[in-house]
Design a protein around this motif. Structure first.
Motif, PDB file in Angstrom:
ATOM      1  N   ASN A 158     -30.891   4.672   1.636  1.00  0.00           N
ATOM      2  CA  ASN A 158     -31.437   4.899   2.978  1.00  0.00           C
ATOM      3  C   ASN A 158     -30.406   5.672   3.787  1.00  0.00           C
ATOM      4  O   ASN A 158     -29.207   5.364   3.713  1.00  0.00           O
ATOM      5  N   VAL A 160     -29.488   7.486   7.704  1.00  0.00           N
ATOM      6  CA  VAL A 160     -29.838   7.686   9.117  1.00  0.00           C
ATOM      7  C   VAL A 160     -28.921   8.765   9.697  1.00  0.00           C
ATOM      8  O   VAL A 160     -27.765   8.891   9.279  1.00  0.00           O
ATOM      9  N   TYR A 210     -34.372   9.873   9.887  1.00  0.00           N
ATOM     10  CA  TYR A 210     -34.130   8.868   8.855  1.00  0.00           C
ATOM     11  C   TYR A 210     -34.693   9.355   7.530  1.00  0.00           C
ATOM     12  O   TYR A 210     -35.723  10.036   7.511  1.00  0.00           O
ATOM     13  N   LEU A 212     -35.815   7.114   4.266  1.00  0.00           N
ATOM     14  CA  LEU A 212     -35.857   5.695   3.914  1.00  0.00           C
ATOM     15  C   LEU A 212     -36.563   5.458   2.599  1.00  0.00           C
ATOM     16  O   LEU A 212     -37.382   6.268   2.164  1.00  0.00           O
TER      17      LEU A 212
END
Ligand code: G1P
Length: 298
Positions: A158, A160, A210, A212
């Motif tokens: 993940n 960000v 993001y 994800l």
């Protein structure tokens, strides 16, 4: 080798209360920077990064957004008849192919995490997906999401977007608790949504981009209320830490404007106005004259 990122979720269900009364009838994502709506900047950035499937999480009162992405044959005909080819081309640049956009409704305003969760059925198992918050407009040589997609190939998990902010402003953001860093990548050992300055683990803020993994949906499924009583995306991402897939903050290159705030929106208008070759000279002259007037008045 990680799977290609081709889907992006755009949470656009927010009420836009900071821009009332304008947002009484206009979705805030349709507000313009120079002559393009905020959402167009996010779409262009996503396309540049290789996104082909666009998922909009909307709500009541957002139909102007759907119309914006539809074709307008009457307008096109008129422009063609009048020989306005340049305008016509600009219009066609914003065209979305049929089937490229899906709209999902968020029935109640329960936070960013809940909005993203509303799109869960459109993302397959093992398929990484992007999330772009159109309030965050990022100007850069290479789009922020494209930079992230490239970095993502190396780390997966993940990711960000991250940026250092003034410690006094951390309470406006999701904040990363860093464990390690390597160039632009920061390994996270925790994340906190909108901490007080005193409790913030760092001044590394999460910015609205993001990438994800779909496992995040399982955490969002619990619909646990976090900061502000809302289901927070930050909490669901934080819950992934230590479960095998890393959570990485990516220090992007570029200038970010917070178009969710009036001051940020005005700053972006000035910056994007100055960046337009056809406006640059006249606008710059105006700003210079204004600056000297302001100085003289001090
Ligand atoms: C959202 C996220 C927050 C992030 C911010 C970036 O907050 O919840 O983690 O730092 O976007 O703009 P919002 O600004 O919607 O309150």
């Amino acid at each position: 080798m990680v799977n290609k990122v081709t889907k992006a979720i755009f949470p656009v269900a927010g009420l836009g209360t900071r821009f009332l009364p304008a947002t009484k009838s206009i979705p805030k994502e349709i507000m313009t920077l120079v002559d393009r709506p905020l959402i167009q900047y996010a779409i262009d950035e996503a396309r540049e990064a290789g996104i082909t499937d666009f998922i909009f999480v909307t709500a009541r009162g957002k139909s102007a957004l759907e119309d914006y992405f539809d074709s307008n044959p009457e307008l096109e005909k008129t422009l063609a008849r009048k020989g306005k080819t340049e305008l016509l081309e600009q219009l066609r640049d914003t065209d979305m192919e049929s089937g490229a956009i899906a709209y999902i409704r968020q029935r109640e305003a329960r936070g960013l995490g809940h909005a993203v969760w509303c799109a869960r059925r459109l993302v397959s198992a093992n398929e990484p997906f992007a999330v772009l918050l159109p309030d965050d407009v990022i100007a850069g040589r290479v789009g922020c999401l494209k930079q992230m997609v490239e970095a993502y190939q190396e780390v997966g998990g993940n990711m960000v977007a991250a940026m250092e902010v003034d410690p006094e402003r951390v309470s406006n953001y999701g904040v990363i608790d860093p464990s390690d860093s390597d160039g632009r990548m920061i390994a996270a050992k925790g994340m906190v949504e909108k901490p007080s300055q005193h409790d913030a683990p760092s001044n590394l803020a999460v910015i609205g981009r993001y990438i994800l993994r779909p496992e995040v949906f399982a955490s969002l499924e619990k619909q646990k209320a976090g900061a502000g009583g809302e289901v927070q995306l930050t909490d669901a991402i934080c819950a992934q830490i230590g479960k095998g897939a890393p959570v990485t903050g990516y220090l992007f290159e570029g200038e970010r404007y917070d178009c969710g705030s009036k001051a940020g929106y005005l700053q972006a208008t000035v910056a994007f106005g100055l960046a337009r070759p056809e406006l640059h000279d006249e606008f710059r002259e105006y700003i210079e004259a204004l600056t000297s007037l302001l100085r003289a008045a001090e």
